[in-house]
Design a protein around this motif. Structure first.
Motif, PDB file in Angstrom:
ATOM      1  N   LEU A 175       0.823  -1.209   0.000  1.00 32.46           N
ATOM      2  CA  LEU A 175       0.000   0.000   0.000  1.00 32.46           C
ATOM      3  C   LEU A 175       0.852   1.252   0.000  1.00 32.46           C
ATOM      4  O   LEU A 175       2.026   1.233   0.385  1.00 32.46           O
ATOM      5  N   THR A 176       0.251   2.360  -0.401  1.00 32.89           N
ATOM      6  CA  THR A 176       0.829   3.691  -0.232  1.00 32.89           C
ATOM      7  C   THR A 176      -0.297   4.628   0.181  1.00 32.89           C
ATOM      8  O   THR A 176      -1.450   4.425  -0.214  1.00 32.89           O
ATOM      9  N   THR A 196      -7.020   3.071  -2.020  1.00 33.63           N
ATOM     10  CA  THR A 196      -7.136   2.911  -0.573  1.00 33.63           C
ATOM     11  C   THR A 196      -8.356   3.638  -0.023  1.00 33.63           C
ATOM     12  O   THR A 196      -8.691   3.464   1.156  1.00 33.63           O
ATOM     13  N   ILE A 232       3.651  -0.945   3.742  1.00 30.24           N
ATOM     14  CA  ILE A 232       3.244   0.398   3.352  1.00 30.24           C
ATOM     15  C   ILE A 232       4.478   1.205   2.984  1.00 30.24           C
ATOM     16  O   ILE A 232       5.414   1.320   3.782  1.00 30.24           O
ATOM     17  N   TRP A 243       6.023   4.849   2.177  1.00 28.37           N
ATOM     18  CA  TRP A 243       5.690   6.250   2.484  1.00 28.37           C
ATOM     19  C   TRP A 243       6.912   7.124   2.191  1.00 28.37           C
ATOM     20  O   TRP A 243       7.899   7.075   2.904  1.00 28.37           O
ATOM     21  N   PHE A 287      -1.238   9.033   5.817  1.00 32.17           N
ATOM     22  CA  PHE A 287      -0.625   7.778   6.254  1.00 32.17           C
ATOM     23  C   PHE A 287      -1.327   7.260   7.512  1.00 32.17           C
ATOM     24  O   PHE A 287      -1.673   6.070   7.603  1.00 32.17           O
ATOM     25  N   LEU A 334       2.010  -4.896  10.150  1.00 33.73           N
ATOM     26  CA  LEU A 334       2.263  -3.764   9.260  1.00 33.73           C
ATOM     27  C   LEU A 334       3.758  -3.474   9.227  1.00 33.73           C
ATOM     28  O   LEU A 334       4.372  -3.182  10.256  1.00 33.73           O
ATOM     29  N   VAL A 368       6.614  -1.012   7.358  1.00 31.57           N
ATOM     30  CA  VAL A 368       6.632   0.292   6.693  1.00 31.57           C
ATOM     31  C   VAL A 368       8.044   0.648   6.259  1.00 31.57           C
ATOM     32  O   VAL A 368       9.023   0.363   6.957  1.00 31.57           O
TER      33      VAL A 368
END
Length: 260
Positions: free
Chosen positions: A116-117, A149, A166, A168, A177, A195, A197
């Protein structure tokens, strides 16, 4: 535990392996040439890299090209047009190769990674490359574009994932975020979704990420995939232990099976 699939040799980056010097130089020339077709670039990966390497090395090769172009940009050794063309080509290749790999996946026990972003993020090349890296290592991946998203697609993707990564990069998207993390937590039913990141903004916001309960912060696609691979393997071992009425304990020598 050490993940055997990504050795220290590859973790350093293929630019440190002299066997790839010529291929990296030639591919970087081809990828910024607007006349070069994506089919030709894919053929280069198939026939011009050192033979006998695992399939995922092709992904690491693309990631290395992206990083080297970034260094050239910072050093004023390439211009905006070169970077734009190369980035678009690399992302198109990542998507195409992922589709091909997913078509070869068989069986329902394959672990799934969601990439994801946050909404508004414009740097999406690395998320697609990490998705491709997962695919090349026997996982299935789903890369959601930033706009997705904010749709029902997120709920479906979250429910089908074993881990979520994720990316970022834009520090100004801290609010977006945070909203994404909260949405993922809210939508997940059943076991908590780990999660992981990474990205430039993430590495500058450690305290913020810790406050959100992020499970792991990574500085490269290599470390992110290694961590996910190890996590899934430990979860699999834990489930086997529970089914057998045992307890699995990680020790310096490996996995110990204990009777309660």
């Amino acid at each position: 535990m050490t993940a055997e699939k990504l050795s220290t040799r590859y973790d350093r980056g293929l630019e440190h392996d002299r066997l790839y010097d010529r291929a990296l130089a030639e591919f970087r020339f081809l990828i910024v040439n607007p006349r070069t077709r994506v089919a030709s670039l894919k053929a280069f990966l198939e026939h011009e890299l050192p033979p006998g390497r695992p399939h995922y090395v092709k992904v690491l090769f693309l990631e290395t090209v992206a990083r080297l172009l970034g260094k050239d940009w910072v050093a004023d050794e390439c211009d905006f047009i070169d970077v734009t063309i190369a980035t678009a080509r690399l992302q198109e290749m990542a998507i195409s190769l992922s589709v091909e790999l997913r078509g070869t996946v068989q069986g329902g026990d394959t672990p799934g990674a969601l990439v994801l972003t946050p909404f508004g993020e414009q740097h999406t090349l690395m998320p697609h490359l990490i998705g491709l890296l997962f695919d090349s290592l026997g996982w299935t991946s789903e890369v959601l574009e930033p706009a997705a998203t904010r749709t029902r697609a997120l709920e479906r993707a979250v429910e089908g994932a074993d881990v979520a990564c994720i990316g970022w990069s834009n520090a100004r998207l801290a609010t977006e975020f945070k909203t994404l993390v909260q949405d993922v937590r809210k939508l997940r039913k059943g076991p908590r979704l780990p999660l992981i990141v990474g990205g430039a903004a993430a590495l500058d916001s450690i305290d913020f990420l810790v406050s959100l309960g992020i499970d792991c912060i990574c500085d490269s696609v290599y470390s992110a995939v290694r961590i996910c691979d190890n996590y899934y393997e430990l979860e699999r071992i834990s489930q086997q232990a529970r089914a057998a009425g045992l307890t699995a304990v990680v020790s310096p020598s490996g996995i110990d099976w204990l009777t309660p």
